[in-house]
Design a protein around this motif. Sequence first.
Motif, PDB file in Angstrom:
ATOM      1  N   MET A  32       0.828  -1.206   0.000  1.00  0.00           N
ATOM      2  CA  MET A  32       0.000   0.000   0.000  1.00  0.00           C
ATOM      3  C   MET A  32       0.863   1.256   0.000  1.00  0.00           C
ATOM      4  N   GLN A  33       2.011   1.201   0.672  1.00  0.00           N
ATOM      5  CA  GLN A  33       2.883   2.366   0.720  1.00  0.00           C
ATOM      6  C   GLN A  33       3.486   2.692  -0.638  1.00  0.00           C
ATOM      7  N   LEU A  34       3.535   1.715  -1.532  1.00  0.00           N
ATOM      8  CA  LEU A  34       4.109   1.918  -2.860  1.00  0.00           C
ATOM      9  C   LEU A  34       3.056   2.267  -3.914  1.00  0.00           C
ATOM     10  N   GLN A  35       1.777   2.246  -3.534  1.00  0.00           N
ATOM     11  CA  GLN A  35       0.718   2.577  -4.485  1.00  0.00           C
ATOM     12  C   GLN A  35       0.844   4.034  -4.930  1.00  0.00           C
ATOM     13  N   GLY A  36       0.729   4.246  -6.241  1.00  0.00           N
ATOM     14  CA  GLY A  36       0.706   5.611  -6.762  1.00  0.00           C
ATOM     15  C   GLY A  36       2.037   6.309  -6.775  1.00  0.00           C
ATOM     16  N   GLU A  37       3.125   5.579  -6.527  1.00  0.00           N
ATOM     17  CA  GLU A  37       4.442   6.200  -6.516  1.00  0.00           C
ATOM     18  C   GLU A  37       4.779   6.715  -7.915  1.00  0.00           C
ATOM     19  N   VAL A  38       5.188   7.972  -7.986  1.00  0.00           N
ATOM     20  CA  VAL A  38       5.489   8.589  -9.279  1.00  0.00           C
ATOM     21  C   VAL A  38       6.708   7.935  -9.916  1.00  0.00           C
ATOM     22  N   ALA A  39       7.747   7.712  -9.122  1.00  0.00           N
ATOM     23  CA  ALA A  39       8.983   7.139  -9.655  1.00  0.00           C
ATOM     24  C   ALA A  39       8.884   5.631  -9.706  1.00  0.00           C
ATOM     25  N   SER A  40       7.810   5.138 -10.285  1.00  0.00           N
ATOM     26  CA  SER A  40       7.592   3.696 -10.308  1.00  0.00           C
ATOM     27  C   SER A  40       7.337   3.227 -11.722  1.00  0.00           C
ATOM     28  N   PRO A  41       7.566   1.948 -11.973  1.00  0.00           N
ATOM     29  CA  PRO A  41       7.329   1.380 -13.294  1.00  0.00           C
ATOM     30  C   PRO A  41       5.858   1.267 -13.587  1.00  0.00           C
ATOM     31  N   PRO A  42       5.475   0.911 -14.824  1.00  0.00           N
ATOM     32  CA  PRO A  42       4.073   0.817 -15.218  1.00  0.00           C
ATOM     33  C   PRO A  42       3.237  -0.077 -14.317  1.00  0.00           C
ATOM     34  N   ALA A 253      18.390   2.434 -12.826  1.00  0.00           N
ATOM     35  CA  ALA A 253      18.858   1.905 -14.113  1.00  0.00           C
ATOM     36  C   ALA A 253      20.269   2.407 -14.395  1.00  0.00           C
ATOM     37  N   ALA A 254      21.050   1.591 -15.082  1.00  0.00           N
ATOM     38  CA  ALA A 254      22.433   1.951 -15.396  1.00  0.00           C
ATOM     39  C   ALA A 254      22.483   3.257 -16.186  1.00  0.00           C
ATOM     40  N   GLY A 255      23.316   4.169 -15.734  1.00  0.00           N
ATOM     41  CA  GLY A 255      23.499   5.433 -16.432  1.00  0.00           C
ATOM     42  C   GLY A 255      22.434   6.468 -16.148  1.00  0.00           C
ATOM     43  N   GLU A 256      21.465   6.151 -15.317  1.00  0.00           N
ATOM     44  CA  GLU A 256      20.385   7.091 -14.997  1.00  0.00           C
ATOM     45  C   GLU A 256      20.479   7.533 -13.541  1.00  0.00           C
ATOM     46  N   ALA A 257      19.940   8.709 -13.276  1.00  0.00           N
ATOM     47  CA  ALA A 257      19.929   9.217 -11.908  1.00  0.00           C
ATOM     48  C   ALA A 257      18.889   8.440 -11.097  1.00  0.00           C
ATOM     49  N   PRO A 258      19.148   8.208  -9.812  1.00  0.00           N
ATOM     50  CA  PRO A 258      18.174   7.494  -8.983  1.00  0.00           C
ATOM     51  C   PRO A 258      16.894   8.309  -8.828  1.00  0.00           C
ATOM     52  N   PRO A 259      15.751   7.664  -8.651  1.00  0.00           N
ATOM     53  CA  PRO A 259      14.478   8.388  -8.490  1.00  0.00           C
ATOM     54  C   PRO A 259      14.510   9.368  -7.324  1.00  0.00           C
ATOM     55  N   TYR A 260      15.237   9.000  -6.256  1.00  0.00           N
ATOM     56  CA  TYR A 260      15.324   9.853  -5.070  1.00  0.00           C
ATOM     57  C   TYR A 260      16.789  10.066  -4.696  1.00  0.00           C
ATOM     58  N   LYS A 261      17.125  11.292  -4.309  1.00  0.00           N
ATOM     59  CA  LYS A 261      18.489  11.595  -3.878  1.00  0.00           C
ATOM     60  C   LYS A 261      18.716  11.202  -2.428  1.00  0.00           C
ATOM     61  N   GLY A 262      17.633  10.989  -1.710  1.00  0.00           N
ATOM     62  CA  GLY A 262      17.731  10.624  -0.311  1.00  0.00           C
ATOM     63  C   GLY A 262      16.358  10.643   0.324  1.00  0.00           C
ATOM     64  N   ALA A 263      16.321  10.481   1.649  1.00  0.00           N
ATOM     65  CA  ALA A 263      15.050  10.406   2.359  1.00  0.00           C
ATOM     66  C   ALA A 263      14.247  11.705   2.249  1.00  0.00           C
ATOM     67  N   LEU A 264      14.914  12.853   2.415  1.00  0.00           N
ATOM     68  CA  LEU A 264      14.207  14.134   2.355  1.00  0.00           C
ATOM     69  C   LEU A 264      13.648  14.382   0.967  1.00  0.00           C
ATOM     70  N   ASP A 265      14.440  14.089  -0.058  1.00  0.00           N
ATOM     71  CA  ASP A 265      13.993  14.262  -1.439  1.00  0.00           C
ATOM     72  C   ASP A 265      12.776  13.376  -1.717  1.00  0.00           C
ATOM     73  N   CYS A 266      12.799  12.161  -1.204  1.00  0.00           N
ATOM     74  CA  CYS A 266      11.672  11.234  -1.371  1.00  0.00           C
ATOM     75  C   CYS A 266      10.419  11.789  -0.706  1.00  0.00           C
ATOM     76  N   ALA A 267      10.572  12.310   0.504  1.00  0.00           N
ATOM     77  CA  ALA A 267       9.425  12.853   1.242  1.00  0.00           C
ATOM     78  C   ALA A 267       8.813  14.038   0.491  1.00  0.00           C
ATOM     79  N   THR A 270       7.072  12.883  -2.724  1.00  0.00           N
ATOM     80  CA  THR A 270       5.847  12.155  -2.392  1.00  0.00           C
ATOM     81  C   THR A 270       4.721  13.120  -2.056  1.00  0.00           C
ATOM     82  N   VAL A 271       5.018  14.108  -1.220  1.00  0.00           N
ATOM     83  CA  VAL A 271       3.999  15.086  -0.808  1.00  0.00           C
ATOM     84  C   VAL A 271       3.566  15.944  -1.996  1.00  0.00           C
ATOM     85  N   ARG A 272       4.515  16.358  -2.822  1.00  0.00           N
ATOM     86  CA  ARG A 272       4.185  17.211  -3.976  1.00  0.00           C
ATOM     87  C   ARG A 272       3.286  16.486  -4.977  1.00  0.00           C
ATOM     88  N   SER A 273       3.570  15.225  -5.228  1.00  0.00           N
ATOM     89  CA  SER A 273       2.836  14.505  -6.265  1.00  0.00           C
ATOM     90  C   SER A 273       1.573  13.819  -5.766  1.00  0.00           C
TER      91      SER A 273
END
Length: 310
Positions: A32-42, A253-267, A270-273
């Motif tokens: 449930m915590q992963l539902q609707g995550e923007v930085a997620s696959p299809p 993914a190789a050569g790509e930036a991570p979806p989150y830079k850290g815990a604060l960036d993730c928070a 998540t709140v913005r989206s």
Amino acid sequence: MAGQWKGFAEGGLASMIAGFATHPLDLVKVRMQLQGEVASPPLAMALAGSHASSGSVRRPGPLGVGLEVARSEGVQALYSGVSATLLRQAMYSSTRMGLYEFLKTQWRDETQEGSGLPLHKKVAAALVSGATGAAVGNPADLAMVRMQADWRLPVHERRNYTSVGNALLRMMKQDGVLSLWTGSAPTVTRAMLVTAAQLATYDQIKDTIAQNRVVPEGLATQVVASVGAGVLASVASNPIDVVKTRVMNMKVAAGEAPPYKGALDCAVKTVRSEGPMALYKGFIPTVTRQGPFAIVMFLSLEQIKRVLEG
């Protein structure tokens, strides 16, 4: 000294029993915590069920998620990642509970009346114990989250860990030993809050209930105190738990930036989206797990102490 080490074994064993008993609720919470995550696959919306209506997506509740898991993946899927849960409890809970009892003994002032500690010292002991336990148990926690959430990746991208040992070895081989502490910052913060609520306030709640004679002393008091501590732990820790789950589960993914830079960036993302209440996704299974977990853990602990200490 032997008696002090016994506390680590007793706490770890009791927590493993409680962790196994409540694992399905923990799995539902993670999904449930992963539902609707923007930085997620299809596949992120796979369990969102229903169809979008007026631009919104209707997502199932805890029962709906649990039933969907059992229907689509089999009942045994509710125990996905249970080997990691057991290892996590063996590492994390044995450390935090044993260290908590050790610190209470060390910080007790024998010159004062009574054998108990004031609340502020209990909280301090719990914060130190929770942080230490989380640091020790983070690798198993990381494996547990990834094993529970593997369903949401496209089939060709799934990690398909066969056990917690397989997960840890593959993570070390692919990303290095330090990768086992991915998400450690929110994990440590969450553990400090949960430990303070579960252990430090448990005795305080129990004493208050007994003093006011709300329920009969004995098992009833212990159960009510456990539930109270569990609810408090859930309210305090759920936002951090959501962030922890997402940071630990992110796939880079190789050569790509991570979806989150850290815990604060993730928070922030998540709140913005998804809005502020996204930080309380999975709250119902969290709170319904924390109560039973605390009850099973504390009751098991009492029985284990009787057996080991005669």
